[in-house]
Design an enzyme around this catalytic site. Sequence first.
Site, PDB file in Angstrom:
ATOM      1  N   ARG A  73       0.835  -1.199   0.000  1.00  0.00           N
ATOM      2  CA  ARG A  73       0.000   0.000   0.000  1.00  0.00           C
ATOM      3  C   ARG A  73       0.873   1.254   0.000  1.00  0.00           C
ATOM      4  O   ARG A  73       0.551   2.243  -0.666  1.00  0.00           O
ATOM      5  CB  ARG A  73      -0.950  -0.026   1.205  1.00  0.00           C
ATOM      6  CG  ARG A  73      -2.055   0.996   1.112  1.00  0.00           C
ATOM      7  CD  ARG A  73      -3.133   0.747   2.144  1.00  0.00           C
ATOM      8  NE  ARG A  73      -2.613   0.871   3.498  1.00  0.00           N
ATOM      9  CZ  ARG A  73      -3.323   0.571   4.590  1.00  0.00           C
ATOM     10  NH1 ARG A  73      -4.567   0.111   4.486  1.00  0.00           N
ATOM     11  NH2 ARG A  73      -2.805   0.718   5.790  1.00  0.00           N
TER      12      ARG A  73
ATOM     13  N   LYS B 293      -2.634   6.365   1.296  1.00  0.00           N
ATOM     14  CA  LYS B 293      -2.525   6.808   2.682  1.00  0.00           C
ATOM     15  C   LYS B 293      -1.605   8.029   2.751  1.00  0.00           C
ATOM     16  O   LYS B 293      -0.442   7.937   3.124  1.00  0.00           O
ATOM     17  CB  LYS B 293      -2.008   5.655   3.550  1.00  0.00           C
ATOM     18  CG  LYS B 293      -2.638   5.646   4.927  1.00  0.00           C
ATOM     19  CD  LYS B 293      -2.474   4.329   5.637  1.00  0.00           C
ATOM     20  CE  LYS B 293      -2.906   4.441   7.074  1.00  0.00           C
ATOM     21  NZ  LYS B 293      -4.364   4.523   7.255  1.00  0.00           N
TER      22      LYS B 293
ATOM     23  N   GLU C  93     -16.401   6.291   3.275  1.00  0.00           N
ATOM     24  CA  GLU C  93     -15.821   5.827   4.538  1.00  0.00           C
ATOM     25  C   GLU C  93     -15.813   6.967   5.541  1.00  0.00           C
ATOM     26  O   GLU C  93     -16.413   8.014   5.299  1.00  0.00           O
ATOM     27  CB  GLU C  93     -14.436   5.233   4.313  1.00  0.00           C
ATOM     28  CG  GLU C  93     -13.405   6.189   3.733  1.00  0.00           C
ATOM     29  CD  GLU C  93     -11.987   5.599   3.734  1.00  0.00           C
ATOM     30  OE1 GLU C  93     -11.607   4.917   4.700  1.00  0.00           O
ATOM     31  OE2 GLU C  93     -11.251   5.839   2.771  1.00  0.00           O
TER      32      GLU C  93
HETATM   33  C1  LIG Z   1      -5.462   3.698   7.441  1.00  0.00           C
HETATM   34  C2  LIG Z   1      -6.856   3.973   6.999  1.00  0.00           C
HETATM   35  C3  LIG Z   1      -7.894   3.024   7.138  1.00  0.00           C
HETATM   36  C4  LIG Z   1      -7.694   1.710   7.833  1.00  0.00           C
HETATM   37  O1  LIG Z   1      -6.783   0.866   7.209  1.00  0.00           O
HETATM   38  P1  LIG Z   1      -6.137  -0.346   7.969  1.00  0.00           P
HETATM   39  O2  LIG Z   1      -5.155  -0.895   7.019  1.00  0.00           O
HETATM   40  O3  LIG Z   1      -7.215  -1.308   8.278  1.00  0.00           O
HETATM   41  O4  LIG Z   1      -5.526   0.201   9.215  1.00  0.00           O
HETATM   42  C5  LIG Z   1      -9.136   3.345   6.620  1.00  0.00           C
HETATM   43  N1  LIG Z   1      -9.384   4.538   6.039  1.00  0.00           N
HETATM   44  C6  LIG Z   1      -8.425   5.470   5.911  1.00  0.00           C
HETATM   45  C7  LIG Z   1      -8.762   6.756   5.262  1.00  0.00           C
HETATM   46  C8  LIG Z   1      -7.142   5.215   6.389  1.00  0.00           C
HETATM   47  O5  LIG Z   1      -6.203   6.156   6.254  1.00  0.00           O
END
Ligand SMILES: *Cc1c(COP(=O)(O)O)cnc(C)c1O
Length: 341
Positions: free
Chosen positions: A82, A184, A220
């Site tokens: 990722r 991210k 989300e």
């Molecule tokens: C990090 C993150 C998540 C959760 O991801 P995980 O890999 O399960 O920790 C969900 N949404 C956003 C916007 C994120 O930055």
Amino acid sequence: MEKKNLDWGNLGFEYIPTDQRYVSKYRHGAWDDGAMTADATVQMSECAGVLQYCQACFEGLKAYTTEDGHIVTFRPDLNAERMEASCKRLEMPVFPKERFIDAVEKVVKGNAAYVPPFGSGATMYIRPFMYANGPVIGVAPAEEYEFRAFATPVGPYFKGGAKPLTIRISDFDRAAPHGTGNIKAGLNYAMSLHAIVDAHKQGFDENMYLDPATRTKVEETGGANFLFVTKDNTVVTPKSDSILPSITRRSLMIVAEKYLGLKVEQREVYLDEVKDFAECGLCGTAAVISPVGKIVDHGKEICMPSGMTEMGPVTKKLYDTLTGIQMGEIEAPEGWIHVIE
Ligand SMILES: *Cc1c(COP(=O)(O)O)cnc(C)c1O
């Protein structure tokens, strides 16, 4: 190894500097060998790419002490992949996957005394990140970068049981179609801060973001993916190119199907159908799943049948199974548990 004398059960989710962190520098088109350092500060040009044009991305994962005393991490290969996607989208150099995993291992080993003991409910949170520290004034990718990873012990997310959250439909958008919602990047968080501070002021725990193009579909929250359970126990998660691909959510979908024998669907989820679901949860590394009890759409309340006192039954089973896998109490699918020592 002697553990630090910390009150594990009462740690919060706050940065506690630990003994060692990993640093690797990118210069002249190549990463250096990388090293551990005790220095928790960074120094850079006032004109660094991260300070001027926000060229930075990060990851988050945890290390756990299992029942039989090993220290493990959960699917770090997916964090590495990722971060690679984040770097490519932000015109940053990729930090190779094997080196990413090696850095995580070194940081956990170097701070093993801070990895909370099994049964404490606490875990060690690991934060790998990369930023442009080379100077840029004309808009362009920087030429110099730093990859770092540090670790900090964090407390049990739910002290005294998981209390369902009340969330609101946000009037702000999180990520444009074809934008950066699926990586991210810190910039996605910078612009969500006003929305979350305002949500808290209004008495809500989180924002539910909708798709900006039509404002009819669930995306989300600022930092967690949605998972819904239908009245006939199908686990549903929204599909959209602007959602961050949560590793927790992807793992829970596999747990639902392979461990619990449930039907799973990843598809567009319309706000209009949310009232028909039986359970709702938010998935991410920090909490695994936070149950949602109520969703408020401009004064109109959608109350989940699972109520405001506990997790819904399917959410609870998903939570217990995944945390059991992470803690070594339930056998994990091949490759999910990465033993560090
Ligand atoms: C990090 C993150 C998540 C959760 O991801 P995980 O890999 O399960 O920790 C969900 N949404 C956003 C916007 C994120 O930055």
